[in-house]
Design a protein around this motif. Structure first.
Motif, mmCIF file in Angstrom:
data_model
loop_
_atom_site.group_PDB
_atom_site.id
_atom_site.type_symbol
_atom_site.label_atom_id
_atom_site.label_comp_id
_atom_site.label_asym_id
_atom_site.label_seq_id
_atom_site.Cartn_x
_atom_site.Cartn_y
_atom_site.Cartn_z
ATOM 1 N N LYS A 57 1.053 3.237 -3.296
ATOM 2 C CA LYS A 57 -0.086 3.946 -3.879
ATOM 3 C C LYS A 57 0.266 5.373 -4.253
ATOM 4 C CE LYS A 57 -4.474 1.899 -2.460
ATOM 5 N NZ LYS A 57 -5.714 2.120 -1.687
ATOM 6 N N ARG A 111 -1.423 5.631 6.031
ATOM 7 C CA ARG A 111 -2.013 6.392 4.940
ATOM 8 C C ARG A 111 -1.815 7.886 5.184
ATOM 9 N NH1 ARG A 111 -8.075 4.931 3.380
ATOM 10 N NH2 ARG A 111 -7.017 2.949 3.165
ATOM 11 N N VAL A 136 -6.393 6.114 -5.254
ATOM 12 C CA VAL A 136 -5.127 6.797 -4.945
ATOM 13 C C VAL A 136 -5.225 7.549 -3.619
ATOM 14 C CG1 VAL A 136 -4.434 6.993 -7.346
ATOM 15 C CG2 VAL A 136 -5.827 8.799 -6.341
ATOM 16 N N LYS A 146 0.816 -1.216 0.000
ATOM 17 C CA LYS A 146 0.000 0.000 0.000
ATOM 18 C C LYS A 146 0.843 1.256 0.000
ATOM 19 C CE LYS A 146 -4.147 -1.925 2.157
ATOM 20 N NZ LYS A 146 -5.104 -1.827 3.289
#
Length: 732
Positions: free
Chosen positions: A215, A471, A566, A212
């Motif tokens: 991304k 994230r 995205v 991840k």
């Protein structure tokens, strides 16, 4: 020496990587220099010019020999960003060359960056000049199958059958093949966009699997131009910059980045033009495609995927797009694109080429060597044709005007047969089988062995790719909500405030005003007539928002999937902005409607009663809109959602007792879920302090229960819509 070549940086780099000692293995394989690479004892550079009759640019670098076995692409060795010079020795742990060599390289690089000697004009500055995190893409024996489910059974269909290839920073890799050969499936797998069905093989990024954390470093331009039609070019890129660029940048810096991308892509002339769509005139196809590319290069990705960026464009516009991709690769990025059948000039712009046919690999290597390879296995054109046309014809199994290998001469159909007169001497199946076998026996093992060789890069670089970092949103929740709110308001104002919709509402309002012109309640018949007007108002502003809101999420599903892929924003921020940005637009027309109907029909002339009627209509609209959002989000199919909405609204009306006074107990409970039922009762309560018994509206007290029920529906239906969106996203 065989050729004259530019000397440029071959590696892009990251300032995060600290220099390390050169390993013995790495030192024997490659040493990066300021403007080229040294492989073993051979210094390698290149030019965008090609061999076989194509001229090369003049430089002061001297003559350098090209070794095709060691270098995957001559043109790719010229791809790097001059801004990455100071970092080019640190990201892999390589040792720098002596300063005298570096200074000599810088001297001619400065001359080359100033003037394009071949074109005879000053060059535009390099695209995205800041350092780029390098990503080496490798994939071996990639197989992909799709499960085709039927009523009683399911079968597996092979889409890709053992595809192997690689791309590295500074290279432009093209995936070619006829329609249905698996190009889109392959690029979707490489970009991490396909996770379901059956996937086999290995896909690595700097010798590490997909994670991840990649991304934010991967850009993906889909084949369809997924952008809002009613935003301008500048608005589109500015909103993307505000949402995607890191929090450490100020709003002004993000807006400047968007303007820089507009300049770099040559979009200044159309920056204030609407994007346009099927029913709205806007920018040209090439400009629209460049906007899509700009959306991705805003974040300076290390790896850029593009699915048929030249489809539907003329050859000149397609060439401009490919030149943009070439410049992006020159800035140190790894670029992979699918392309159907390019012109000769486009074909010679590619560094590496993968040719697919029926999901099998027919060729992988330097694009400039493709014709030589097919000639070596017995296929050569008998007439002048472009390389792209030749190899795509071969992938289709067409051998007209092409020499036939000796191994296939005995497999053709009789020359006097009707089949031969139509299609040639060989069947497409024979040609395809021969091409697959030829590649597997002559080239495949050598290429696979070379690709499987570990990269001479530091462990820190590998760890950065494989790390599962948290994230990182480009904006906080409130900023995301605000940006999406204003973007949605600008995008949808054209539809909501269109002349067609305004004319529709005004026409109905005038007709109602004329039919109920200055109505009164002196007699029982007049009272029932006026109550019929109130009933129509509750029904009209119940139906209208439902069938408008149904289209909300199904129409934006592709955009939502693209932007959420995205991590552009949180789903909750999008949902709140999407539902609240509609409210000002939804409430504009009802105000005009009531101003016309209320005074023409002669309803209760009192300021408090007028605004209470307005409030009831607003509650009805918001509740009805929530039902439409919930149905659209749960089904995501416009036709099915419209059918379900029609059945649901009609059921609510029937269960409300408007047409049948004695509703059976097993279905009468549905009226409490009906906004029509509650809004009609509230309108009667506002208009008449004491509802006449003749209207047969039982148990109408002060209206608090009806208001509470409407407010509950406003939130409940929207919560159901949000849960449906969340489930859809988790199911992907």
């Amino acid at each position: 020496m065989d050729s004259v070549a530019d000397a440029r940086i071959n590696r892009a780099s990251s300032p995060e990587m600290a220099p390390q000692a050169l390993s013995p293995r790495a030192s024997s394989e490659a040493v990066p220099v300021a403007d080229g690479l040294i492989f073993g004892k051979k210094s390698v550079g290149s030019s965008p010019g090609k061999k076989d009759g194509c001229h090369l640019r003049q430089t002061r670098s001297g003559q350098v020999k090209m070794d095709s076995d060691e270098v995957s692409s001559g043109a790719s060795l010229s791809r790097a960003s001059s801004a990455s010079l100071s970092f080019s020795f640190s990201f892999t742990g390589f040792t720098a060359l002596p300063e005298d060599i570096v200074s000599d390289m810088r001297a001619f690089r400065d001359v080359e960056n100033g003037t394009d000697l071949e074109a005879g004009k000053t060059r535009r500055r390099k695209m995205m000049a800041e350092p780029t995190y390098p990503i080496y893409l490798k994939f071996t024996d990639v197989r992909y199958k799709v499960l085709q489910k039927r009523i009683t059974s399911s079968t597996e269909k092979d889409i890709l059958q053992g595809i192997t290839g690689s791309a590295r920073p500074g290279e432009l890799l093209a995936l070619m093949g006829p329609s249905g050969s698996g190009k889109t499936s392959l690029i979707s797998l490489l970009g991490g966009r396909i996770t379901g069905n059956i996937v086999q093989g290995s896909i690595t990024y700097n010798d590490e699997p997909y994670s991840k954390s990649l991304k934010g470093r991967i850009g993906f331009v889909t084949q369809d131009d997924v952008i809002f039609a009613h935003l301008t070019v500048r608005e589109t890129l500015t909103y993307a910059a505000l949402l995607r660029l890191p929090k450490t940048m100020t709003r002004q810096q993000k807006e400047e980045r968007a303007m820089n991308v507009i300049t770099e892509l040559g979009l200044q002339r159309c920056q204030d033009t609407l994007i346009g769509g099927s029913f709205t005139r806007g920018v040209s196809g090439g400009e629209r495609k460049r906007v899509c590319i700009g959306n991705e290069i805003l974040v300076n990705p290390s790896l850029l995927f593009l699915d048929e960026p030249t489809s539907g464009l003329d050859s000149t516009t397609a060439l401009r797009i490919v030149r943009v991709l070439t410049e992006i690769a020159e800035s140190g990025k790894t670029v992979v694109t699918t392309i159907h059948q390019p012109s000769s000039r486009l074909f010679h712009s590619f560094d590496k080429l993968i040719l697919l046919g029926k999901g099998s690999l027919l060729y992988f290597g330097r694009a400039s060597k493709a014709m030589s390879y097919f000639s070596s296995i017995g296929f050569s054109p008998l007439i002048a044709m472009s390389p792209a046309e030749f190899i795509v014809d071969l992938a289709n199994g067409c051998t007209d005007d092409v020499t036939i290998p000796a191994e296939l001469e005995g497999k053709g159909q009789p020359r006097d047969s009707e089949w031969h007169k139509r299609s040639g001497n060989l069947s497409p199946e024979d040609v395809h089988k021969y091409l697959v076998e030829a590649y597997e026996t002559r080239v495949a093992e050598k290429k696979k062995k070379k690709i499987l060789t570990p990269l001479p890069i530091s462990e820190d670089l590998k760890a950065t790719v494989s790390s599962s970092r948290r994230r990182d949103w480009g904006a906080n929740w409130w900023q995301q909500y605000t940006i999406l709110f204003w973007r949605g308001l600008k995008e949808r104002r054209h539809d909501y405030l269109s002349w067609m919709r305004i004319t529709q509402v005004l026409t109905i309002a005038v007709i109602l005003g004329l039919l109920w012109w200055q109505s009164n309640t002196r007699t029982l018949r007049d009272l029932e007539d006026q109550a019929g007007l109130l009933f129509f108002i509750s029904v009209f502003w119940g139906f209208f928002p439902v069938f408008t809101a149904i289209f909300t999420f199904p129409q934006e599903r592709v955009m939502l999937n693209k932007e959420r892929a995205v991590d552009m924003y949180r789903l909750s921020a999008y949902f709140m902005a999407r539902t609240t940005s509609d409210l000002p637009l939804d409430l504009f027309l009802p105000v005009i409607f009531l101003l016309i109907v209320y005074f023409m029909a002669g309803l209760r002339l009192s300021i408090p009663h007028f605004f209470l009627n307005m409030l009831v209509v607003f509650l009805t609209i918001i509740a009805a809109q929530g039902l439409g959002l919930a149905i659209g989000a749960s089904i995501m199919n416009i036709k099915k959602a419209t059918t379900l909405a029609s059945v649901t609204v009609m059921t609510f009306m029937l269960a409300g007792g408007f047409f049948v006074k004695r509703v059976p107990a097993f279905i009468s409970w549905l009226r409490f879920l009906s906004f029509n039922y509650h809004s009609y009762r509230l309108l009667l309560k506002v208009q008449y302090d004491h509802v006449p018994p003749s209207l047969d509206v039982p148990k109408l007290d002060n209206g608090v229960k009806e208001v509470a029920a409407m407010i509950a529906m406003v939130f409940a239906y929207r919560f159901l819509a949000y849960i449906s969106l969340r489930r859809m996203e988790m199911a992907k």
